[in-house]
Design an enzyme around this catalytic site. Structure first.
Site, short mmCIF file in Angstrom:
data_model
loop_
_atom_site.label_atom_id
_atom_site.label_comp_id
_atom_site.label_asym_id
_atom_site.label_seq_id
_atom_site.Cartn_x
_atom_site.Cartn_y
_atom_site.Cartn_z
N HIS A 491 40.71 42.02 -37.34
CA HIS A 491 40.86 41.23 -36.11
C HIS A 491 39.62 41.36 -35.22
O HIS A 491 39.01 40.35 -34.83
CB HIS A 491 42.11 41.71 -35.36
CG HIS A 491 42.34 41.04 -34.04
ND1 HIS A 491 43.32 40.11 -33.84
CD2 HIS A 491 41.72 41.18 -32.83
CE1 HIS A 491 43.30 39.69 -32.58
NE2 HIS A 491 42.33 40.34 -31.95
N GLU A 492 39.25 42.59 -34.92
CA GLU A 492 38.10 42.80 -34.04
C GLU A 492 36.80 42.34 -34.70
O GLU A 492 35.88 41.86 -34.03
CB GLU A 492 38.00 44.27 -33.62
CG GLU A 492 39.20 44.76 -32.81
CD GLU A 492 39.50 43.92 -31.59
OE1 GLU A 492 38.57 43.29 -31.04
OE2 GLU A 492 40.68 43.86 -31.18
N HIS A 495 36.34 38.72 -33.98
CA HIS A 495 35.68 38.52 -32.68
C HIS A 495 34.17 38.73 -32.84
O HIS A 495 33.36 37.98 -32.27
CB HIS A 495 36.20 39.52 -31.65
CG HIS A 495 37.52 39.16 -31.04
ND1 HIS A 495 37.78 37.94 -30.47
CD2 HIS A 495 38.66 39.89 -30.89
CE1 HIS A 495 39.01 37.92 -29.99
NE2 HIS A 495 39.57 39.09 -30.23
N HIS A 498 32.46 35.82 -34.25
CA HIS A 498 32.36 34.76 -33.24
C HIS A 498 31.10 34.96 -32.39
O HIS A 498 30.41 33.99 -32.03
CB HIS A 498 33.61 34.79 -32.36
CG HIS A 498 33.88 33.52 -31.62
ND1 HIS A 498 34.89 33.40 -30.70
CD2 HIS A 498 33.26 32.31 -31.63
CE1 HIS A 498 34.90 32.18 -30.20
NE2 HIS A 498 33.92 31.49 -30.75
#
Length: 701
Positions: A491-492, A495, A498
Site C-alpha cells: 500500500h505505502e 503511494h 505515485h
C-alpha cells in the site's frame, strides 16, 4: 502541565540563541546540497540549523512575493502563477526535511522547534493567502485565462491557486481576516499538541511480564521480540509489550491470559483519555469549534462542506450515501461473527461474554478451525526483505522499474534503506527511502512522504520515503510480517510510485498533490497484487528453507479472504462516520467530545464487542494528519481500486502491458494536473462501479 510547557518554550529559546552566531555556510540548508542526487545531507543537519533556515526561507519568499506584486506588467500566468510556483524553494527545502523527521524521529528539541516555528509559518502563509493585492493579480489571470493559450495542467494550477486563495480567506473583510488568522494559528498549535500527546501516550506504556507462564499461546517470534524490547529497556530476562501495533496486536491475537489482554487493550483505547497532562478531549473540543468557525467565515455551513467542496465527493450527502451503504451491509455480518465467536467461547468452557479484547484471540482460533489457517505459519513466508522484493517485482512487471540499493547516500535514520529508481531504459527517476521499524520517536502507523517532490519547472527529480512500523528482527530471526503487514508495505509503496512516477511541470499538482479521496487509489490498488495467487508464488519464501509458499497455503489465504470482514469493515466505517459526525456540526459552541463520541457510536449501532478503529483522543488522521472530514476517502478510493484491478483481471493478465501503460500515463504520472474522474475514465473507459468492492469484501447480497 505548565511546567512541561515552560520546558518546551525554554528549549525553543535555547535553540534559537545557539544559532545567533553561526556563520551562514555552517547551515546545510543555506547552501546547495552537495550529495549524490542532491538528497538532504542528513548526516550534517543538526537541530540548531532548522530555525535560522525556516526564518531565512520565510524572508526569502516574502521578497519573492513582493517582486511579483511590484511587476509593472499586466498579470499573466507566467509572471504571477508560475512565479509563485518558483517561490519559497528554501522554505520548502527545510520544511520537507523537518516535518518528515518530526514524524519519523522526533525528540524534545524537535518538538520545541515545531512549537516555536509553527505560529511563524502559519502567519507567513496567512500573509500570502490574505494579501488583497496578490489575490487581485491571481483573479485577473483567472478571469482572463481564455486569452492565454494555457495547457490543461496550467489551467488546473490556476484553478487551484484561485480556489486556495478563496478558501484561504482572500475574500474576507479586514475584520474577518484577523479572525481567520487567529483561528489558523490556534488550530496549528492544537494539532501539534494533539500529536505530541498521542505519541507520548503510545510510547510510555509498558506491559512487563516476568512470569513465563503469562506468555502462553504467543508464537516464539513474538516472545523473542518482547525479550528484545525488554533488553532495550534495561529489563533483560523479562518480556515487554508496548502499544505499538507490531507488539500489541500479536498479543491480543495469541495471548491465552485474558486478564493481560484486557489490561493492554484498555491501555491502548484509553490513550489521550486519562486524567493527566496528555488528555486530548479538550483539544478535540477546541479544534472542532474552531473548524466550524473557520468554515462559517468562508460561507460553508460546516467544516465537512468546506473540505469536501475540494474533493471528488463534493458534499456530505455523497459521503454518507457511500458510507451508509457499506455500513448497513457490514453491520449484520459483524453481529453474526460475534455470535460465532461467542459459541467458540462457550464451547471451550469460557464463562464470559465476548469483549473487544477477546475478538482477535478467538477470531484467530476460529480461522484455524474453519480454514486450517494459522497466521504464525503464514508469517514464516513473509520475511520483510522478500516482501519488499515482491513490491519491486510488481513495479518492474507493470512499469519496467528497477531498484538499486545504494550505500553512499546519507540516511534519514541509521535503520533506513536507500534505493535509486530507474526506468526501463535505465534513466534515473528518483530516490526511494524505506524506514520500516518502530522506535520511541516515531509516530504510529505507516505513510509515504517526499523529501523533494518531482517538478519539471524546478528541474527536480523526486526523493520519496516510506515510513512504517513493522515487527523488528529478533535474534537470528528476520523481520517476519503478517499478511496484513505485507499488504501495508505494498500500500505505502503504491503511494511511493505515485510520487516517483509523477511527470508534472508544476510542483503544486505533482505526485500525490491530488484530491484526498483520489490519493488512496494508487496505494490501495497495489494491495490487490500483494494478495494475488500469481504474485504470492513469486515473493513468498520461508525464511529458513527458502521454499516458496505451498499452493495449499495460498489456497487457504484465498478461501479465507472474506473471513472477519464484518469486523474489519465495521471497525473502519465507524471511524469514518465518527469523523463525519464531528465535521458536520454546524454550531461552534464547545462540545463535550467524550460524550459526543459515545452518542455517535450508539446512534449508528456499533456493537459493544467492537471498538471504533480510532477513538477520538488518538484519531491522529483527523486531528493531526490532514484527513479531517476525509477518513471516508479510503473507502471512496477502494471503490476505484477494486474497479481498476478488475480492468486488469478482465484481460486475463494482471500485468497486462496496455492497462499498466494506461494506469501509469493517466493516473500515476498526471498527479493533480487534470480532473480526477476524467483521468480515471481515460484509464478505465467508464466511471467506477461499487460492485467489485462489495464482492471483494463479501458484502454483496
Amino acid at each position: 502541565m505548565k511546567k512541561i510547557m515552560y520546558v518546551i518554550c525554554f528549549a525553543g529559546i535555547v535553540v534559537q540563541s545557539c544559532n545567533q552566531h553561526q556563520p551562514v555556510t555552517d547551515n546545510p540548508f543555506l547552501i546547495p546540497f552537495d550529495t549524490p542526487f542532491e538528497v538532504p545531507p542528513f548526516d550534517k543537519i543538526q537541530n540548531r540549523h532548522y530555525l535560522p533556515a525556516f526564518r531565512e526561507g520565510i524572508k526569502e519568499q516574502e521578497a519573492e512575493i513582493q517582486a511579483i506584486l511590484k511587476n509593472p506588467e499586466a498579470p499573466t500566468f507566467a509572471n504571477t502563477i508560475e512565479a509563485m510556483e518558483k517561490s519559497g524553494q528554501l522554505l520548502n527545502k527545510v520544511s520537507y526535511v523537518f516535518f518528515n523527521l518530526r514524524e519519523a524521529n522526533t525528540n524534545d528539541s524537535i518538538n520545541a522547534i515545531a512549537e516555536e516555528i509553527m505560529p511563524e509559518i502559519t502567519a507567513h502563509t496567512d500573509g500570502i493567502n490574505l494579501n488583497a493585492e496578490l489575490f487581485a493579480r491571481i483573479k485577473t489571470v483567472y478571469d482572463n485565462q481564455d486569452k492565454e493559450n494555457l495547457t490543461t495542467e496550467q489551467k488546473m494550477v490556476l484553478k487551484k491557486y484561485y480556489n486556495n486563495f478563496v478558501r484561504g480567506g482572500a475574500n474576507l473583510s479586514a475584520e474577518d481576516k484577523e479572525k481567520f488568522k487567529k483561528i489558523n494559528s490556534e488550530l496549528a498549535l492544537l494539532s501539534l499538541k494533539f500529536g505530541a500527546n498521542q505519541l507520548h501516550e503510545t510510547n510510555t506504556y509498558r506491559l512487563v511480564i516476568d512470569n513465563e507462564k503469562d506468555l502462553s499461546g504467543l508464537p516464539q517470534g513474538v516472545i523473542a521480540a518482547a525479550a528484545e524490547t525488554a533488553k532495550e529497556n534495561g529489563l533483560e530476562g523479562k518480556w515487554v509489550f508496548t502499544l505499538q501495533n507490531p507488539s500489541i496486536m500479536p498479543f491480543l491475537q495469541y495471548a491465552d491470559n485474558r486478564n493481560l489482554r484486557e489490561q493492554i487493550y484498555k491501555a491502548y483505547i484509553d490513550r489521550g483519555s486519562q486524567d493527566n497532562a496528555y488528555n486530548n478531549w479538550a483539544n478535540i473540543s477546541k479544534m472542532v469549534s474552531l473548524r466550524v468557525q473557520k468554515a462559517r467565515l468562508l460561507g460553508f455551513p460546516d467544516y465537512a462542506s468546506y473540505v469536501l467542496d475540494d474533493n471528488m465527493a463534493k458534499n456530505s450527502e455523497n459521503v454518507y450515501q457511500l458510507c451508509n451503504r457499506i455500513w448497513e451491509a457490514a453491520l449484520p455480518i459483524s453481529r453474526q461473527e460475534a455470535r460465532e465467536l461467542q459459541k467458540m467461547i462457550d464451547k471451550t468452557g469460557g464463562r464470559f461474554k465476548l469483549a473487544p479484547w477477546d475478538w482477535r484471540y478467538y477470531a484467530e482460533k476460529l480461522k484455524k478451525e474453519k480454514y486450517g489457517l494459522n497466521e504464525t505459519e503464514i508469517s514464516q513466508y513473509f520475511p520483510l526483505e522478500e516482501v519488499r522484493k515482491g513490491a519491486f517485482y510488481v513495479a518492474n512487471k507493470l512499469y519496467g522499474l528497477t531498484f538499486e540499493q545504494l550505500d553512499n547516500l546519507p540516511l534519514p535514520h541509521p535503520e533506513a534503506l536507500a534505493f535509486e529508481v530507474k526506468d526501463a531504459d535505465g534513466k534515473h527517476i528518483g530516490i526511494y527511502y524505506a524506514d520500516y521499524f518502530p522506535r520511541a520517536g516515531k509516530s504510529s502507523g505507516a505513510w509515504m512522504d517526499a523529501f523533494r517532490p518531482q517538478s519539471k519547472l524546478l528541474n527536480s527529480s523526486p526523493v520519496i520515503t516510506n515510513v512504517c512500523n513493522f515487527t523488528k528482527p529478533a535474534g537470528d530471526m528476520p523481520a517476519l510480517l503478517t499478511f496484513d503487514e505485507a499488504c501495508t508495505l505494498f500500500h505505502e509503496f503504491g503511494h511511493a510510485l505515485h510520487g516517483l512516477l509523477s511527470e508534472c511541470t508544476y510542483p503544486s499538482v505533482a505526485g500525490t498533490s491530488v484530491a484526498r479521496d483520489f490519493v488512496e487509489l494508487p496505494s490501495q490498488v497495489m494491495e490487490n497484487w500483494a494478495g494475488d495467487p500469481e504474485v504470492l508464488k513469486i515473493y513468498t519464501h520461508h525464511w529458513q528453507t527458502g521454499e516458496p509458499m505451498p499452493q495449499e497455503l495460498i489456497d487457504k489465504i484465498q478461501n479465507s479472504s472474506h473471513f472477519n470482514q464484518g469486523f474489519v469493515v465495521t471497525e473502519f466505517m465507524s471511524a469514518a462516520l465518527l469523523d463525519m459526525a464531528y465535521h458536520t456540526i454546524q454550531n461552534s459552541d464547545p462540545i463535550d467530545a467524550e460524550k459526543f463520541e459515545k452518542e455517535v457510536l450508539d446512534k449508528i449501532g456499533l456493537i459493544p464487542e467492537i471498538t471504533v478503529r480510532y477513538r477520538s483522543p488518538y484519531f491522529g488522521h483527523i486531528f493531526n494528519g490532514g484527513y479531517s472530514a476525509g477518513y471516508y476517502a479510503y473507502t471512496w478510493a477502494e471503490v476505484l481500486d477494486a474497479d481498476a484491478f478488475a480492468a486488469f483481471k478482465e484481460t486475463g493478465d494482471i500485468f497486462n502491458p496496455e492497462k499498466a501503460k494506461a494506469f501509469r500515463e493517466n493516473i500515476l504520472s498526471r498527479g493533480g494536473s487534470d480532473d480526477p474522474m476524467k483521468l480515471y475514465k481515460q484509464f478505465r473507459g467508464k466511471e467506477p462501479g461499487i460492485e467489485p468492492l462489495l464482492e471483494r469484501k463479501g458484502l454483496k447480497k
